[in-house]
Design a protein around this motif. Structure first.
Motif, mmCIF file in Angstrom:
data_model
loop_
_atom_site.group_PDB
_atom_site.id
_atom_site.type_symbol
_atom_site.label_atom_id
_atom_site.label_comp_id
_atom_site.label_asym_id
_atom_site.label_seq_id
_atom_site.Cartn_x
_atom_site.Cartn_y
_atom_site.Cartn_z
ATOM 1 N N UNK A 175 0.836 -1.207 0.000
ATOM 2 C CA UNK A 175 0.000 0.000 0.000
ATOM 3 C C UNK A 175 0.870 1.256 0.000
ATOM 4 N N UNK A 176 1.878 1.277 0.847
ATOM 5 C CA UNK A 176 2.729 2.472 0.961
ATOM 6 C C UNK A 176 3.586 2.655 -0.290
ATOM 7 N N UNK A 177 4.181 1.574 -0.773
ATOM 8 C CA UNK A 177 5.027 1.689 -1.961
ATOM 9 C C UNK A 177 4.227 2.146 -3.173
ATOM 10 N N UNK A 178 3.014 1.688 -3.292
ATOM 11 C CA UNK A 178 2.235 2.087 -4.465
ATOM 12 C C UNK A 178 1.666 3.494 -4.357
ATOM 13 N N UNK A 179 1.605 4.023 -3.152
ATOM 14 C CA UNK A 179 1.311 5.455 -3.041
ATOM 15 C C UNK A 179 2.489 6.257 -3.587
ATOM 16 N N UNK A 180 3.704 5.781 -3.317
ATOM 17 C CA UNK A 180 4.881 6.440 -3.886
ATOM 18 C C UNK A 180 4.885 6.337 -5.405
ATOM 19 N N UNK A 181 4.492 5.187 -5.944
ATOM 20 C CA UNK A 181 4.388 5.021 -7.393
ATOM 21 C C UNK A 181 3.365 5.996 -7.962
ATOM 22 N N UNK A 182 2.211 6.093 -7.308
ATOM 23 C CA UNK A 182 1.144 6.989 -7.789
ATOM 24 C C UNK A 182 1.621 8.436 -7.815
ATOM 25 N N UNK A 183 2.251 8.871 -6.712
ATOM 26 C CA UNK A 183 2.706 10.258 -6.645
ATOM 27 C C UNK A 183 3.791 10.546 -7.678
ATOM 28 N N UNK A 184 4.707 9.598 -7.853
ATOM 29 C CA UNK A 184 5.801 9.813 -8.800
ATOM 30 C C UNK A 184 5.295 9.868 -10.237
ATOM 31 N N UNK A 185 4.361 8.979 -10.587
ATOM 32 C CA UNK A 185 3.782 9.000 -11.928
ATOM 33 C C UNK A 185 3.049 10.313 -12.183
ATOM 34 N N UNK A 186 2.324 10.774 -11.177
ATOM 35 C CA UNK A 186 1.599 12.035 -11.310
ATOM 36 C C UNK A 186 2.555 13.200 -11.518
ATOM 37 N N UNK A 187 3.671 13.203 -10.766
ATOM 38 C CA UNK A 187 4.673 14.270 -10.906
ATOM 39 C C UNK A 187 5.279 14.229 -12.303
#
Length: 294
Positions: A279-291
């Motif tokens: 869950x935590x790692x994929x929040x990082x993936x989501x934020x990075x893709x958005x950036x």
């Protein structure tokens, strides 16, 4: 090719010792079992020390039969690692069951040197990319959790994984099976002291692309008022996942700069360590893709 039909054969006895951590360390070898993992080895051009196989069991599936053909008669021009006749060993069903760690053998067991998963080699084969997450596993003891976390970490494209000495054996067959080939592609450093972990974190968090001077070290801990999705996970950070039963160690708490939690419904104490990590790692993936897309 060599054929072995007795479970008391010295080579088979030696292979069975690799089911234990002591045996693996003593012999400098470990096991990878099943057609999927052998295919991953072949794709990575990693030559096993030995391959034990049982033709009838492999032929029960189309995938197993295809793999058997590749081993016995590689197609012309195929880029397969060379396996000498004395390293490709046919065995009886009784023998393959005796060296298999699973309840029902899939018909193939590979023996590899421990250095086949050398961190530097895996790192060198990896494509360059911006990877903000570094993962630290603090005394994880469940092999299923460890393997699932490694598989998730590879999928989430973490920079690397660091394991403390009290973690379950990275080369355990149960860890390897749950990781589903992640060992071959994910850079992992094992048995690291907290001093060495601190050094790795400092280097990672001062990396290019907006690294901070003060390391950004997150500690997953149920009950923390700080939610994981409220933090900026687009800059380099380290995430610590603590022991399943006892939580993070004092050394982990000393290194951490933020404790974070995942909100849970009333009456739920915590999540499985592997689930929380994902869950935590994929929040990082989501934020990075958005950036990257803005």
């Amino acid at each position: 090719m060599t054929l072995i039909t007795s479970s008391s054969n010295p080579r088979i006895i030696k292979v069975r010792t690799l089911h234990t951590t002591h045996g693996r360390k003593k012999n400098g070898l470990f096991l990878m079992e099943g057609p999927n993992l052998l295919e991953a080895l072949l794709a990575a051009q990693i030559v096993p020390h030995e391959v034990y196989y049982q033709p009838e069991l492999l032929r029960r599936t189309a995938r197993g039969a295809s793999l058997l053909d590749r081993l016995q008669q590689p197609p012309a021009g195929a880029r397969l690692p060379a396996l000498s006749d004395d390293r490709l060993i046919e065995v009886s069903e009784r023998v393959i069951e005796s060296i298999s760690e699973t309840q029902t053998s899939q018909g193939i067991v590979c023996v590899l040197p421990l250095n086949a998963l050398d961190f530097a080699r895996i790192q060198a084969r990896r494509m360059q990319a911006y990877r903000p997450a570094l993962l630290i596993l603090d005394a994880l003891t469940d092999p299923g959790n460890m393997g699932t976390i490694l598989r998730t970490a590879l999928a989430a494209d973490v920079e690397r994984v660091l394991l403390t000495p009290d973690c379950v054996d990275y080369y355990s067959p149960k860890v390897l099976r749950a990781a589903a080939g992640a060992h071959l592609m994910l850079p992992v450093e094992t048995d690291l002291s907290w001093a060495a972990i601190g050094e790795r974190v400092a280097v990672h968090c001062q990396a290019p692309f907006g690294g901070d001077q003060v390391p950004h070290v997150l500690l997953a801990e149920a009950g923390s008022p700080s939610r994981y999705y409220d933090l900026d996970l687009t800059k380099p950070f380290a995430l610590i996942i603590g022991n399943e039963a006892h939580g993070p160690s004092q050394a982990a708490r000393a290194l951490a700069t933020h404790a974070i939690s995942i909100p849970l419904a009333p009456g739920v104490e915590s999540l499985n360590a592997a689930m929380a990590t994902g869950i935590i790692l994929y929040e990082a993936v989501r934020q990075t893709k958005k950036m990257q897309n803005t």
